[in-house]
Design a protein around this motif. Sequence first.
Motif, short mmCIF file in Angstrom:
data_model
loop_
_atom_site.label_atom_id
_atom_site.label_comp_id
_atom_site.label_asym_id
_atom_site.label_seq_id
_atom_site.Cartn_x
_atom_site.Cartn_y
_atom_site.Cartn_z
N UNK A 23 8.77 13.69 -3.41
CA UNK A 23 7.72 14.19 -2.52
C UNK A 23 6.35 14.06 -3.19
N UNK A 24 5.37 13.54 -2.42
CA UNK A 24 4.00 13.35 -2.90
C UNK A 24 3.03 13.98 -1.91
N UNK A 25 1.99 14.62 -2.41
CA UNK A 25 0.91 15.09 -1.57
C UNK A 25 -0.37 14.39 -2.00
N UNK A 26 -0.99 13.65 -1.08
CA UNK A 26 -2.19 12.87 -1.34
C UNK A 26 -3.36 13.44 -0.56
N UNK A 27 -4.52 13.52 -1.22
CA UNK A 27 -5.76 13.87 -0.54
C UNK A 27 -6.40 12.61 0.00
N UNK A 28 -7.35 12.78 0.88
CA UNK A 28 -8.02 11.62 1.47
C UNK A 28 -8.63 10.75 0.37
N UNK A 29 -8.37 9.45 0.46
CA UNK A 29 -8.90 8.51 -0.51
C UNK A 29 -7.99 8.25 -1.69
N UNK A 30 -6.92 9.00 -1.85
CA UNK A 30 -6.03 8.81 -2.99
C UNK A 30 -4.97 7.74 -2.68
N UNK A 31 -4.47 7.16 -3.77
CA UNK A 31 -3.48 6.09 -3.65
C UNK A 31 -2.27 6.43 -4.52
N UNK A 32 -1.09 6.10 -4.02
CA UNK A 32 0.15 6.29 -4.78
C UNK A 32 0.95 5.00 -4.76
N UNK A 33 1.62 4.73 -5.88
CA UNK A 33 2.46 3.54 -6.01
C UNK A 33 3.90 4.02 -6.21
N UNK A 34 4.78 3.60 -5.30
CA UNK A 34 6.18 3.98 -5.36
C UNK A 34 7.00 2.73 -5.67
#
Length: 803
Positions: free
Chosen positions: A769-780
């Motif tokens: 589970x990931x929580x991202x704010x506006x503008x953030x990026x995640x690599x899975x």
Amino acid sequence: MKDVTQLDQGWALHHAGSRLPAAVPGCVHTDLLAAGLIPDPFLEANETDVAWVSRQDWTYTLDLPDHGTRHERTDLVFEGLDTAATITLGGTELGSTRNMHRGYRFDATGLTGELAVRFTSAYREAERVRALVGDRPNVYPEPFQYIRKMAASFGWDWGPTLPGAGIWRPARIERWSTARLARVRPHTAVNGTTGTVELHLDLERTTTGAARELTATATIGDHTATVAFPVGQDTAVIVLDVPDPALWWPRGYGDQALYDLDVTLADAQGPLDSWHRRVGFRTIELDTSDDEHGSGFTLAVNGVRLFVRGVNWIPDDTLVSRVTPERYRERLTRAAEANVDLVRVWGGGIYEDEAFYDTCDELGLMVWQDFLFACAAYPEEQPLRGEIEAEARENVVRLMPHPSLVLWNGNNENLWGFRDWGWETELASASWGEGYYLGVLPRIVAELDPTRPYTAGSPWSGSWDHHPNDVDHGTHHSWEVWNRQDYAEYRATVPRFVAEFGWQAPPAHATLRRALPTEELATDSPGMLHHQKAEDGNGKLDRGVERHFDLPADFDRWHYLTQVVQARAVAAGIEHWRSHWPRCAGTVVWQLNDCWPVSSWAAIDGDGRLKPLWYELRRVFADRLITLQPTTGDAAPTVALANQAAQPWHTVVTLRRVSADGTTTTTTELPVTVEARSVLRLPVPNALAPTAGSTKEFLAADADDLRAVHFPVPDKRFDYARPEFELTVEPVADDDTALDIVVTAHTLVRDLLLQADRLAPDAVADRGLLTLLAGERARIRVTGAPGIDADTARAALYCVEPA
């Protein structure tokens, strides 16, 4: 020297005039499966279709011709027979058994012909014993406390009812002369800078061997000691000192130093027998002393007091003979990767195979070992009492060489059950097991393994002066929250040690599809209900979701939300209790693993797939953790930073008040130092705290690459914007089995989850589970699903959406 012949080929299984090949080790269910005579009991509702197997008697046979021998003695050895059996060889009865949890040795000198092991139905044997000792209460309508057999094979609130029969551990012929090593007990200790092994040896001699002087030699590395056995003496002690040994540590605290320990028995003509184990040097203490909060339960290894990050372990397969060393290593490696440092072997299962404990030794996973009593009143009369004492003695000696073993525990929930579940009245004056937990078992541990602590039960407050499940004394099981409350209620108390708590969720989607291949999945479909063994299990799942979200009609959405709630619930408890170290000295989550495909409390499902809970355990059990702890009333939450590392944690805490669309409105930074193995608690400045009851803003806290969030209201009351994000799929250089799914958030994206098994059944993601704010990026990163495109990846992504 002793000759050993493994009896692992040529067996046959007989029933009602039929004969079929049999595997040893194995059981009747696996043999019938291999012959195509029963359907897989783990699929659909086949469990009920094979119930007849458990009600029948079965016979295993093997031809043992006379191979001749130069030895005086021939022993037939069974490491495990499940359970009530009579053994004959060449028509001569060698003996009978009634205990799955111990081994047997029979003198078969001079005998040849057909070896037959005739098993009586476990139900028939249990009912026979119940008629002798009288009825006793338990939590399930099965007679498991009347037979020394894996209790969970009779079914549990996460397991199927498949009590079987079979030669479930190795069988062999041992041929020997003069004498053999009957028992070796190594006591390891650390005295200053010296490691000491005190070896207690017991021999068995033949008639001619009784008149001979023998010697035993023990060796660790370059260190050797020898002791003599004069004529007529069958016991001796060897003491080996090892200067400046490297210590064995739990994972996260140091290395796992292991030493080969060898013992050789000899007479004047040469070696007769040998024994080998690996041992480790470490000290273990259990502090249960009184303090201002009650009485604690704190483990210390090599003088270092620990906050235990534990999981409960159940048998990894109801058909336990199928669990291989490789499977043990896979499951336990997953535990270590989730930052677990203790595994509790629960009392309704088995004393696990040596491969389990060897792997724990190597991985630095401490083992809390229950004696095998769970959730029932156990008679203390014969024929059970003698079996229980023999079983305990054998397994204490078998397991004590392992440095990972740190605690013996008398039972699971029986002391609590006596006080709270109506047993005291129902039993009147009948025995129920107290004599085992407070008498027989501590006496055996003190005699055979005095270097390790013993506790009478889990939960247990230390004495009858306090309620057995008192939060302020000893170990505590927290089940009221799952059964009746919201997971926020974990924060209502600070137990001294939480030995069981947990929250259910279904298994992975691919696991459900394999287990229920012909079914259209629905929360109340026949297969889903059959693979949900807990009382009102789906009702509790639904209520858990409904406290935070509108209950969806769509199965896939329900499946996702139950996974989210499970992960959040367990995290809420651990974060709260970790923030109260050292008052709370550990949590042991129920549970790590499953024994078949089922909705349960497990972090790893019955097919070995990782549920979101596993990833959450990896986060909340990491050495360094940041959490936001709600406070009472309208007060701002507290930032708690836990640091279990051996070095101070120098970091900057970034606090953000964030609007519902994911944009930051207010920010502050707080440089902090968290000392080694400590917790730092800081109030959130009022200017940063969201207004109590706000539906339009929340709080985020970041430190290094760690994040915590605090929402003032449940999700279904929060004014979420519809989540918007971009997704791309990128190849991974030099690895054609992997790809990266890159998510860029344009709004708040809460609890984003990629269900990799929806891409391919064996695919695995590196993040939960990931929580991202506006503008953030995640690599899975995903392995095992090559060639997918962005649309396919997006279909496997779920996140919280507006009500």
